[in-house]
Design a protein around this motif. Structure first.
Motif, PDB file in Angstrom:
ATOM      1  N   VAL A   1     -13.256 -23.871 -26.607  1.00  0.00           N
ATOM      2  CA  VAL A   1     -13.975 -22.784 -27.273  1.00  0.00           C
ATOM      3  C   VAL A   1     -15.300 -23.314 -27.807  1.00  0.00           C
ATOM      4  CG1 VAL A   1     -13.926 -21.150 -29.200  1.00  0.00           C
ATOM      5  CG2 VAL A   1     -11.844 -21.591 -27.879  1.00  0.00           C
ATOM      6  N   ASP A   2     -16.391 -22.660 -27.418  1.00  0.00           N
ATOM      7  CA  ASP A   2     -17.725 -23.125 -27.809  1.00  0.00           C
ATOM      8  C   ASP A   2     -18.016 -22.852 -29.279  1.00  0.00           C
ATOM      9  OD1 ASP A   2     -18.324 -24.090 -25.308  1.00  0.00           O
ATOM     10  OD2 ASP A   2     -19.445 -22.306 -24.673  1.00  0.00           O
ATOM     11  N   LYS A   3     -18.727 -23.788 -29.887  1.00  0.00           N
ATOM     12  CA  LYS A   3     -19.244 -23.639 -31.251  1.00  0.00           C
ATOM     13  C   LYS A   3     -20.704 -24.061 -31.211  1.00  0.00           C
ATOM     14  CE  LYS A   3     -15.844 -26.381 -32.458  1.00  0.00           C
ATOM     15  NZ  LYS A   3     -14.706 -26.156 -31.526  1.00  0.00           N
ATOM     16  N   THR A   4     -21.580 -23.194 -31.682  1.00  0.00           N
ATOM     17  CA  THR A   4     -23.013 -23.478 -31.649  1.00  0.00           C
ATOM     18  C   THR A   4     -23.543 -23.645 -33.070  1.00  0.00           C
ATOM     19  OG1 THR A   4     -23.308 -22.246 -29.589  1.00  0.00           O
ATOM     20  CG2 THR A   4     -25.284 -22.644 -30.904  1.00  0.00           C
ATOM     21  N   TYR A   5     -24.406 -24.632 -33.236  1.00  0.00           N
ATOM     22  CA  TYR A   5     -24.982 -24.959 -34.544  1.00  0.00           C
ATOM     23  C   TYR A   5     -26.499 -25.006 -34.445  1.00  0.00           C
ATOM     24  CZ  TYR A   5     -20.233 -26.550 -35.577  1.00  0.00           C
ATOM     25  OH  TYR A   5     -18.877 -26.627 -35.747  1.00  0.00           O
ATOM     26  N   PHE A   6     -27.153 -24.528 -35.495  1.00  0.00           N
ATOM     27  CA  PHE A   6     -28.592 -24.701 -35.628  1.00  0.00           C
ATOM     28  C   PHE A   6     -28.815 -25.933 -36.504  1.00  0.00           C
ATOM     29  CE2 PHE A   6     -32.673 -23.875 -37.810  1.00  0.00           C
ATOM     30  CZ  PHE A   6     -33.503 -23.838 -36.691  1.00  0.00           C
ATOM     31  N   VAL A   7     -29.580 -26.883 -35.991  1.00  0.00           N
ATOM     32  CA  VAL A   7     -29.692 -28.188 -36.631  1.00  0.00           C
ATOM     33  C   VAL A   7     -31.143 -28.473 -37.023  1.00  0.00           C
ATOM     34  CG1 VAL A   7     -29.107 -30.635 -36.427  1.00  0.00           C
ATOM     35  CG2 VAL A   7     -27.875 -28.948 -35.038  1.00  0.00           C
ATOM     36  N   THR A   8     -31.332 -28.907 -38.258  1.00  0.00           N
ATOM     37  CA  THR A   8     -32.638 -29.405 -38.707  1.00  0.00           C
ATOM     38  C   THR A   8     -32.514 -30.913 -38.877  1.00  0.00           C
ATOM     39  OG1 THR A   8     -33.060 -27.337 -39.891  1.00  0.00           O
ATOM     40  CG2 THR A   8     -34.435 -29.242 -40.469  1.00  0.00           C
ATOM     41  N   LEU A   9     -33.413 -31.649 -38.210  1.00  0.00           N
ATOM     42  CA  LEU A   9     -33.336 -33.104 -38.145  1.00  0.00           C
ATOM     43  C   LEU A   9     -34.454 -33.761 -38.934  1.00  0.00           C
ATOM     44  CD1 LEU A   9     -32.714 -33.194 -34.300  1.00  0.00           C
ATOM     45  CD2 LEU A   9     -30.991 -33.649 -36.066  1.00  0.00           C
ATOM     46  N   ASP A  10     -34.345 -35.067 -39.080  1.00  0.00           N
ATOM     47  CA  ASP A  10     -35.372 -35.818 -39.794  1.00  0.00           C
ATOM     48  C   ASP A  10     -36.522 -36.245 -38.889  1.00  0.00           C
ATOM     49  OD1 ASP A  10     -34.029 -37.695 -38.268  1.00  0.00           O
ATOM     50  OD2 ASP A  10     -34.054 -39.242 -39.822  1.00  0.00           O
ATOM     51  N   GLY A  11     -36.501 -35.802 -37.658  1.00  0.00           N
ATOM     52  CA  GLY A  11     -37.575 -36.153 -36.724  1.00  0.00           C
ATOM     53  C   GLY A  11     -37.367 -35.445 -35.401  1.00  0.00           C
TER      54      GLY A  11
ATOM     55  N   GLY B   1     -30.098 -41.793 -33.143  1.00  0.00           N
ATOM     56  CA  GLY B   1     -31.090 -42.240 -34.121  1.00  0.00           C
ATOM     57  C   GLY B   1     -31.687 -41.170 -34.999  1.00  0.00           C
ATOM     58  N   ARG B   2     -31.035 -40.035 -35.085  1.00  0.00           N
ATOM     59  CA  ARG B   2     -31.557 -38.939 -35.909  1.00  0.00           C
ATOM     60  C   ARG B   2     -30.552 -38.588 -37.004  1.00  0.00           C
ATOM     61  NH1 ARG B   2     -36.045 -39.537 -34.194  1.00  0.00           N
ATOM     62  NH2 ARG B   2     -36.089 -39.972 -36.423  1.00  0.00           N
ATOM     63  N   GLU B   3     -31.087 -38.168 -38.162  1.00  0.00           N
ATOM     64  CA  GLU B   3     -30.249 -37.723 -39.274  1.00  0.00           C
ATOM     65  C   GLU B   3     -30.308 -36.207 -39.384  1.00  0.00           C
ATOM     66  OE1 GLU B   3     -29.872 -38.062 -44.163  1.00  0.00           O
ATOM     67  OE2 GLU B   3     -31.372 -39.259 -43.090  1.00  0.00           O
ATOM     68  N   VAL B   4     -29.149 -35.577 -39.570  1.00  0.00           N
ATOM     69  CA  VAL B   4     -29.082 -34.123 -39.750  1.00  0.00           C
ATOM     70  C   VAL B   4     -29.393 -33.792 -41.204  1.00  0.00           C
ATOM     71  CG1 VAL B   4     -27.580 -32.104 -39.714  1.00  0.00           C
ATOM     72  CG2 VAL B   4     -27.423 -33.800 -37.878  1.00  0.00           C
ATOM     73  N   LEU B   5     -30.430 -32.979 -41.410  1.00  0.00           N
ATOM     74  CA  LEU B   5     -30.809 -32.561 -42.757  1.00  0.00           C
ATOM     75  C   LEU B   5     -30.159 -31.232 -43.150  1.00  0.00           C
ATOM     76  CD1 LEU B   5     -34.628 -33.425 -42.661  1.00  0.00           C
ATOM     77  CD2 LEU B   5     -32.722 -34.871 -43.405  1.00  0.00           C
ATOM     78  N   GLU B   6     -30.056 -30.332 -42.179  1.00  0.00           N
ATOM     79  CA  GLU B   6     -29.443 -29.024 -42.414  1.00  0.00           C
ATOM     80  C   GLU B   6     -28.608 -28.671 -41.190  1.00  0.00           C
ATOM     81  OE1 GLU B   6     -29.752 -27.069 -45.101  1.00  0.00           O
ATOM     82  OE2 GLU B   6     -31.315 -28.170 -46.180  1.00  0.00           O
ATOM     83  N   LEU B   7     -27.434 -28.052 -41.452  1.00  0.00           N
ATOM     84  CA  LEU B   7     -26.552 -27.686 -40.350  1.00  0.00           C
ATOM     85  C   LEU B   7     -25.956 -26.308 -40.626  1.00  0.00           C
ATOM     86  CD1 LEU B   7     -25.309 -28.748 -37.703  1.00  0.00           C
ATOM     87  CD2 LEU B   7     -23.412 -29.666 -39.057  1.00  0.00           C
ATOM     88  N   LYS B   8     -26.093 -25.422 -39.625  1.00  0.00           N
ATOM     89  CA  LYS B   8     -25.587 -24.050 -39.771  1.00  0.00           C
ATOM     90  C   LYS B   8     -24.889 -23.639 -38.483  1.00  0.00           C
ATOM     91  CE  LYS B   8     -28.678 -20.800 -39.595  1.00  0.00           C
ATOM     92  NZ  LYS B   8     -29.793 -19.933 -40.023  1.00  0.00           N
ATOM     93  N   ARG B   9     -23.640 -23.178 -38.615  1.00  0.00           N
ATOM     94  CA  ARG B   9     -22.952 -22.692 -37.412  1.00  0.00           C
ATOM     95  C   ARG B   9     -23.374 -21.257 -37.137  1.00  0.00           C
ATOM     96  NH1 ARG B   9     -16.739 -23.876 -36.730  1.00  0.00           N
ATOM     97  NH2 ARG B   9     -16.413 -22.234 -38.279  1.00  0.00           N
ATOM     98  N   THR B  10     -23.814 -21.004 -35.921  1.00  0.00           N
ATOM     99  CA  THR B  10     -24.328 -19.686 -35.559  1.00  0.00           C
ATOM    100  C   THR B  10     -23.409 -18.911 -34.633  1.00  0.00           C
ATOM    101  OG1 THR B  10     -25.602 -20.651 -33.726  1.00  0.00           O
ATOM    102  CG2 THR B  10     -26.723 -20.424 -35.860  1.00  0.00           C
ATOM    103  N   SER B  11     -22.454 -19.583 -33.997  1.00  0.00           N
ATOM    104  CA  SER B  11     -21.480 -18.863 -33.179  1.00  0.00           C
ATOM    105  C   SER B  11     -20.202 -19.671 -33.063  1.00  0.00           C
ATOM    106  CB  SER B  11     -22.030 -18.532 -31.783  1.00  0.00           C
ATOM    107  OG  SER B  11     -22.157 -19.693 -30.997  1.00  0.00           O
TER     108      SER B  11
END
Length: 231
Positions: free
Chosen positions: A131-141, A196-206
Motif C-alpha cells: 500500500v502506497d504512502k506519499t509524503y511531502f518532504v522539506t530538506l536541508d538542501g 546525505g540530507r536531513e528532513v526538516l519537515e515531513l507531511k503525509r499526503t496520501s
C-alpha cells in the motif's frame, strides 16, 4: 443485540447509565418509548432516539485526521498527548475502541486514518499488500540526480536489505514528494539521511486511496468517512 448493549456501543452511556435512561423512559426505538434493557433489536436496522438526536449503528467507523505536530500516534501514553486524546476531544460521540492505523512520528503531520476495522488496518499495513504512502518532504538542501536515483532504487538504512524501490517527485529547491510502501521505523528520514540530507519537515499526503485535502481537512481537523472509501 440487547438494547442496553446497543446503547452502550452507540456511546450513549455506560451499562448502568443506559438502564437508568430506559427506566426514565428517555430512550425511543423506532419512535416508540423503550424501557426494558433486555429488549432484542436488529442493530443494523433500528433507529435510536435520545434527547432529540437519532443514532444508527455502524459496525465499523472510519475517520481521517490531519495530524498536527506534537502528538504521539498511539491510543494512550503515560507522558505525552496522543492523537486519540485529540480525537475524542473533537469527536466525543464517536465509538470507543478506535485506533490510528500505522504511525506518524511526533513531529510529522498529515493524513492519519483512525478506525476500529482491524481487518482493514491489517491489510493497509501488511508489507505483502504494498500500500502506497506519499509524503511531502522539506530538506536541508537540494537533491542531486544521483540522490534521486538512489532513493528510487533503494538505499541502506541500517537494516540489512535495501529499502524497496520508491518514487521521488522533485519539486526543486529543497522539497519533494516521496512514495513508499514499507513502514520501517523513521523510514523516510533514514532514507534521506542515507543520501546525505536531513528532513526538516515531513507531511503525509496520501495513504492508499486516501488523499489529504487541506482545504477540506485543515491541520488538527477530523472528518468521518464512509467505508466505500476503501473497497
Amino acid at each position: 443485540m440487547r438494547l442496553d448493549k446497543l446503547l452502550v456501543e452507540l456511546n450513549i452511556g455506560t451499562r448502568s447509565e443506559v438502564k437508568a435512561l430506559l427506566k426514565k423512559g428517555l430512550i425511543f426505538v423506532d419512535g416508540q418509548k423503550a424501557t426494558k434493557p433486555e429488549t432484542k433489536v436488529d442493530e443494523n436496522a433500528v433507529v435510536i432516539s435520545y434527547q432529540g438526536k437519532e443514532y444508527t449503528y455502524q459496525k465499523f467507523s472510519y475517520y481521517v485526521m490531519n495530524k498536527p505536530k506534537g502528538l504521539i500516534t498511539a491510543t494512550e501514553d503515560a507522558h505525552d498527548r496522543t492523537v486519540m486524546d485529540l480525537f475524542y476531544e473533537k469527536c466525543p460521540d464517536a465509538p470507543k475502541g478506535l485506533a490510528p492505523v500505522g504511525r506518524l512520528d511526533k513531529d510529522t503531520t498529515g493524513l492519519l486514518l483512525i478506525t476500529n476495522d482491524g481487518k482493514l488496518a491489517h491489510e493497509l499495513l501488511s508489507p505483502k499488500k504494498h500500500v502506497d504512502k506519499t509524503y511531502f518532504v522539506t530538506l536541508d538542501g537540494q537533491l542531486s540526480a544521483e540522490d534521486i536515483a538512489a532513493l528510487e532504487a533503494g538505499v541502506r538504512i541500517g537494516e540489512g536489505d535495501l529499502t524497496a524501490p520508491a518514487t521521488v517527485k522533485y519539486e526543486g529547491s529543497n522539497t519533494c514528494y516521496i512514495t513508499i510502501h514499507e513502514g520501517k521505523f523513521h523510514q523516510v528520514k533514514r532514507m534521506f539521511f542515507a543520501v546525505g540530507r536531513e528532513v526538516l519537515e515531513l507531511k503525509r499526503t496520501s495513504f492508499g486511496q486516501l488523499t489529504l485535502d487541506e482545504e477540506d481537512l485543515p491541520i488538527g481537523h477530523i472528518n468521518k468517512l464512509k467505508c466505500e472509501s476503501f473497497y
